[in-house]
Design a protein around this motif. Structure first.
Motif, PDB file in Angstrom:
ATOM      1  N   LEU A   9       2.088   2.826  -3.400  1.00 49.67           N
ATOM      2  CA  LEU A   9       3.525   2.951  -3.625  1.00 49.67           C
ATOM      3  C   LEU A   9       3.798   4.304  -4.266  1.00 49.67           C
ATOM      4  N   LYS A  10       4.923   4.904  -3.937  1.00 48.44           N
ATOM      5  CA  LYS A  10       5.311   6.156  -4.598  1.00 48.44           C
ATOM      6  C   LYS A  10       5.396   5.914  -6.103  1.00 48.44           C
ATOM      7  N   ASP A  12       7.493   6.457  -8.382  1.00 48.16           N
ATOM      8  CA  ASP A  12       8.722   5.948  -8.992  1.00 48.16           C
ATOM      9  C   ASP A  12       9.142   4.576  -8.452  1.00 48.16           C
ATOM     10  N   LEU A  14       8.741   0.689  -8.445  1.00 52.67           N
ATOM     11  CA  LEU A  14       8.213  -0.369  -9.315  1.00 52.67           C
ATOM     12  C   LEU A  14       7.158  -1.191  -8.568  1.00 52.67           C
ATOM     13  N   ASP A  15       6.023  -1.443  -9.231  1.00 49.70           N
ATOM     14  CA  ASP A  15       4.940  -2.225  -8.634  1.00 49.70           C
ATOM     15  C   ASP A  15       4.683  -3.464  -9.499  1.00 49.70           C
ATOM     16  N   PRO A  16       5.435  -4.550  -9.261  1.00 53.10           N
ATOM     17  CA  PRO A  16       5.280  -5.736 -10.120  1.00 53.10           C
ATOM     18  C   PRO A  16       3.898  -6.369 -10.030  1.00 53.10           C
ATOM     19  N   GLN A  17       3.231  -6.217  -8.874  1.00 55.49           N
ATOM     20  CA  GLN A  17       1.874  -6.776  -8.760  1.00 55.49           C
ATOM     21  C   GLN A  17       0.918  -6.033  -9.688  1.00 55.49           C
ATOM     22  N   ARG A  19       1.713  -4.485 -12.345  1.00 52.20           N
ATOM     23  CA  ARG A  19       2.082  -4.811 -13.717  1.00 52.20           C
ATOM     24  C   ARG A  19       1.496  -6.179 -14.122  1.00 52.20           C
ATOM     25  N   LYS A  40      -3.256  -0.180  -0.906  1.00 51.88           N
ATOM     26  CA  LYS A  40      -3.983  -0.739   0.246  1.00 51.88           C
ATOM     27  C   LYS A  40      -5.078   0.223   0.666  1.00 51.88           C
TER      28      LYS A  40
ATOM     29  N   LEU B 103      10.845  -4.780  -0.719  1.00 51.42           N
ATOM     30  CA  LEU B 103       9.525  -4.938  -1.334  1.00 51.42           C
ATOM     31  C   LEU B 103       9.412  -6.300  -2.008  1.00 51.42           C
ATOM     32  N   ARG B 104       8.180  -6.594  -2.466  1.00 52.38           N
ATOM     33  CA  ARG B 104       7.889  -7.831  -3.182  1.00 52.38           C
ATOM     34  C   ARG B 104       8.900  -8.047  -4.310  1.00 52.38           C
ATOM     35  N   ASN B 105       9.411  -9.274  -4.422  1.00 53.85           N
ATOM     36  CA  ASN B 105      10.365  -9.592  -5.483  1.00 53.85           C
ATOM     37  C   ASN B 105       9.812  -9.168  -6.837  1.00 53.85           C
ATOM     38  N   GLN B 106      10.702  -8.701  -7.697  1.00 53.27           N
ATOM     39  CA  GLN B 106      10.253  -8.155  -8.980  1.00 53.27           C
ATOM     40  C   GLN B 106       9.449  -9.166  -9.788  1.00 53.27           C
ATOM     41  N   ALA B 107       9.885 -10.431  -9.797  1.00 48.48           N
ATOM     42  CA  ALA B 107       9.196 -11.445 -10.596  1.00 48.48           C
ATOM     43  C   ALA B 107       8.029 -12.076  -9.834  1.00 48.48           C
ATOM     44  N   LEU B 108       7.735 -11.575  -8.640  1.00 48.46           N
ATOM     45  CA  LEU B 108       6.612 -12.013  -7.813  1.00 48.46           C
ATOM     46  C   LEU B 108       6.736 -13.439  -7.303  1.00 48.46           C
ATOM     47  N   ARG B 147      13.304  -7.386  -2.437  1.00 48.82           N
ATOM     48  CA  ARG B 147      13.775  -6.400  -3.435  1.00 48.82           C
ATOM     49  C   ARG B 147      14.130  -5.110  -2.707  1.00 48.82           C
ATOM     50  N   VAL B 149      15.047  -1.419  -2.161  1.00 47.18           N
ATOM     51  CA  VAL B 149      14.839  -0.169  -2.887  1.00 47.18           C
ATOM     52  C   VAL B 149      15.356   1.007  -2.063  1.00 47.18           C
TER      53      VAL B 149
END
Lengths: 81, 234
Positions: A9-10, A12, A14-17, A19, A40, B103-108, B147, B149
């Protein structure tokens, strides 16, 4: 030849996985894990023995299919074989 | 006639047909993704929800290369109306027919809410002419990767150009963070292209399309707008 490609992912975006993984690290006692970004990884067997041709094919694959340029960066880690 | 595209893994295709045919009385045909052309007489294209190609690689990334998508792109470029819901929205973004990405939902979590509210930001043909500006619609959501973006500058540009059609909101129409089910930037639930003839949204209007059932039939505001547009253009 084999192309090894990473798509991330770029910075900026957000990468919730990533996190969630970082938080799991902290829960398991690895306090020093400041951040995790998930990406990936692709190993691509190419039917050519020409390194330049392999690189060209890998680049085209990245641009057209493996990465979405709106949200992702890609890089060819190495061409081997 | 409406053409509903079926990809391998689509699962809202028949609901979409039902909504268009039974609730709105419009003609509809299912079109398998391997067809290189849209059926003669196609006047609007619907890309349904589901999990095309198992969501492998990225949602919509494979479906974009299905033979029918070249025909859908030609149809859109010629001004034909194209509406994508959920996975259909993802396919349109991956195809470059709509700006941004999903993209994947923020709360997963996989969000599933039959009571989700969205506020109509743009009440205009062909997709939202039956709505009032600011009207709050109740339309179900069910997705894991919704999500929306877009870079801040791009988002501001879309907003200024009136391309943000729907935003997630609460029952009072406030676009609060709590009303945002998936972390989409600016609570964006639906966008259209610059020309206005291609739209995508994560909610499922086809699941709120029958009078007398719990959940209401606000989905018909959107699908019905498209029917109205086709009738006027006849």
């Amino acid at each position: 030849m084999k192309a090894v490609v990473c798509v991330t992912l770029k910075p900026d975006v957000l990468d919730p996985q990533g996190r969630a993984i970082q938080r799991a690290c902290a829960t398991l006692g690895w306090d020093g894990v400041a951040d995790v970004r998930q990406g990936k990884y692709f190993e691509i067997q190419l039917q050519t023995t020409d390194r330049a041709a392999a690189e060209r094919m890998a680049r085209e694959l990245c641009e057209k299919l493996l990465a979405n340029p709106v949200i992702e960066d890609w890089r060819i880690e190495r061409i081997e074989g | 006639m409406f053409a509903v595209i079926q990809f391998p893994g689509s699962n809202d295709d028949r609901d979409m047909c039902f909504a268009v045919k039974s609730a709105l009385g419009a003609e509809v045909a299912l079109v398998w993704h391997k067809r290189g052309e849209l059926p003669p007489g196609t006047r609007a294209v619907l890309l349904p929800g589901g999990f095309s190609y198992g969501d492998y690689l990225r949602c919509g990334a494979m479906a974009r290369f299905s033979p029918v998508m070249a025909a859908v792109k030609r149809f859109a470029d010629a001004g034909g109306p194209v509406l994508g819901t959920c996975n259909g929205f993802q396919v349109l973004c991956e195809s470059g027919l709509l700006p941004g990405a999903l993209l994947r939902n923020q709360a997963l979590d996989f969000v599933c809410d039959p009571e989700q509210r969205v506020r109509v930001e743009q009440a205009a043909a062909p997709f939202t002419s039956r709505a009032r500006p600011g009207q709050v619609l109740r339309i179900p959501i069910k997705h894991g990767e919704g999500r929306y973006v877009a870079e801040p500058a791009e988002l501001a540009r879309l907003d200024a150009a009136g391309q943000i059609v729907l935003r997630y909101c609460d029952a009072a129409g406030e676009t609060t963070p709590d009303a945002n089910p998936n972390g989409s930037v600016g609570n964006v639930a639906g966008v259209r292209n610059a020309a206005g003839n291609v739209m995508g949204l994560m909610p499922h209007p086809e699941h709120a399309a029958e009078e007398g059932l719990p959940g209401g039939c606000d989905g018909l505001v959107i699908l019905g707008s498209l029917v109205d547009w086709l009738e006027r253009a006849r």
